[in-house]
Design an enzyme around this catalytic site. Structure first.
Site, PDB file in Angstrom:
ATOM      1  N   SER A  75       0.843  -1.200   0.000  1.00 41.45           N
ATOM      2  CA  SER A  75       0.000   0.000   0.000  1.00 41.45           C
ATOM      3  C   SER A  75       0.873   1.243   0.000  1.00 41.45           C
ATOM      4  O   SER A  75       2.059   1.184   0.359  1.00 41.45           O
ATOM      5  CB  SER A  75      -0.870  -0.037   1.281  1.00 41.45           C
ATOM      6  OG  SER A  75      -1.561   1.170   1.479  1.00 41.45           O
ATOM      7  N   TYR A  95       4.349   8.159  17.799  1.00 47.88           N
ATOM      8  CA  TYR A  95       4.777   7.931  16.407  1.00 47.88           C
ATOM      9  C   TYR A  95       6.028   8.750  16.100  1.00 47.88           C
ATOM     10  O   TYR A  95       7.002   8.239  15.530  1.00 47.88           O
ATOM     11  CB  TYR A  95       3.634   8.337  15.469  1.00 47.88           C
ATOM     12  CG  TYR A  95       3.992   8.315  14.004  1.00 47.88           C
ATOM     13  CD1 TYR A  95       3.937   7.135  13.269  1.00 47.88           C
ATOM     14  CD2 TYR A  95       4.367   9.487  13.337  1.00 47.88           C
ATOM     15  CE1 TYR A  95       4.261   7.115  11.909  1.00 47.88           C
ATOM     16  CE2 TYR A  95       4.688   9.477  11.991  1.00 47.88           C
ATOM     17  CZ  TYR A  95       4.638   8.288  11.279  1.00 47.88           C
ATOM     18  OH  TYR A  95       4.965   8.282   9.933  1.00 47.88           O
TER      19      TYR A  95
END
Ligand code: NAP
Length: 250
Positions: free
Chosen positions: A17, A151
């Protein structure tokens, strides 16, 4: 199709992806034998149908060391060595300090840090001397972003891996560089924002902050990765190449 990467063996993790898929397509179009990974078999099958050229899919979770071993066993069955590793599998979700769960922390670090570390370390016996490693970091490696600290910390760790590993791999002349995309139009990004009007408004606001005035496309990140993997980047080592329309430079 050109043959810039013909006879080269390239591993792209998270190749089903977005940025990974665009990069796998670009390497295959240049003649490489490409190995892609992802956790979902249906996405892997769909990606293989979209990549024209020599491609092999290996289903696996890059946070799981046994799955990484299986990946390299599969490569080794067909090839004596690897030329390029693009350690790209990763992702994150939003949670401000005060709402971060242990599960979110562990999941994000497991894929983005542990996964990247062992993807590269376990490639070393097969990776040829003079080969190239590219790690996907992010503009968040050097920027503060609200509700995105976990993150961002993983991507700062990845950025340091590139700096430190060029010393560890000096004798083997293996180059290690990080590519840091800014906002890039992928399923992963859209999942992060979620749907609805508020998500669209947030995205529009963020895009408005980018000097280039638009969001990036996965193919634009892929071009930077191919450059870093190529002989044209033979003296580029340990850098963080921002491909972000200028977002992190202001
Ligand atoms: N899009 C952006 O704006 C942006 C900006 C900066 C950095 N990045 C970074 O770019 C990389 C690619 O992101 P993307 O936007 O292209 O996301 P994406 O469209 O969601 O693609 C992520 C890919 O990684 C795979 N993946 C995720 N976790 C995995 C795991 N544990 N093991 C194996 N495969 C895994 C996914 O497949 P499965 O889900 O099937 O496993 C998928 O193939 C990530 O490292 C991301 O942090 C993205």
């Amino acid at each position: 199709m050109t043959d810039k990467f013909s006879n080269k063996v390239v591993v792209v993790t998270g190749g089903t992806s977005g940025i990974g898929l665009a990069t796998a397509k670009a390497f295959a179009a240049e003649g490489a034998s490409v190995f892609i990974t992802g956790r979902r078999q249906d996405a892997l099958d769909a990606a293989i149908r979209q990549i024209h050229g020599k491609v092999t899919g290996v289903r696996g979770d890059m946070a799981n060391l046994a799955d990484i071993d299986r990946l390299y066993d599969t490569v080794q069955q067909a090839h004596a060595q690897i030329d390029v590793v693009f350690a790209n599998a990763g992702g994150g979700d939003l949670a401000p300090l005060g709402a971060i769960s242990e599960e979110q922390y562990e999941r994000t670090f497991a894929t983005n840090v542990k996964g990247v570390l062992f993807t590269v370390q376990k490639a070393l016996p097969l990776l040829r001397d003079g080969g190239s490693v590219i790690l996907t970091s992010s503009t968040t490696s050097i920027k503060g972003t609200g509700a995105f600290s976990v993150y961002s910390a993983t991507k700062a760790a990845v950025r340091n891996f590139a700096r430190s590993w060029i010393l560890d791999l000096k004798d083997r002349r293996i180059r290690v560089n990080a590519v840091s995309p800014g906002l890039t139009e992928t399923a992963g990004l859209n999942e992060l924002f979620g749907g609805g009007e508020q998500a669209d408004a947030t995205k529009e606001y963020l895009v408005g902050q980018i000097p280039a005035g638009r969001i990036g496309q996965p193919e634009e990140i892929a071009k930077a990765v191919l450059f870093l993997a190529s002989d044209e980047a033979s003296y580029v080592n340990g850098v963080e190449l921002f491909v972000d329309g200028g977002q992190a430079q202001i």
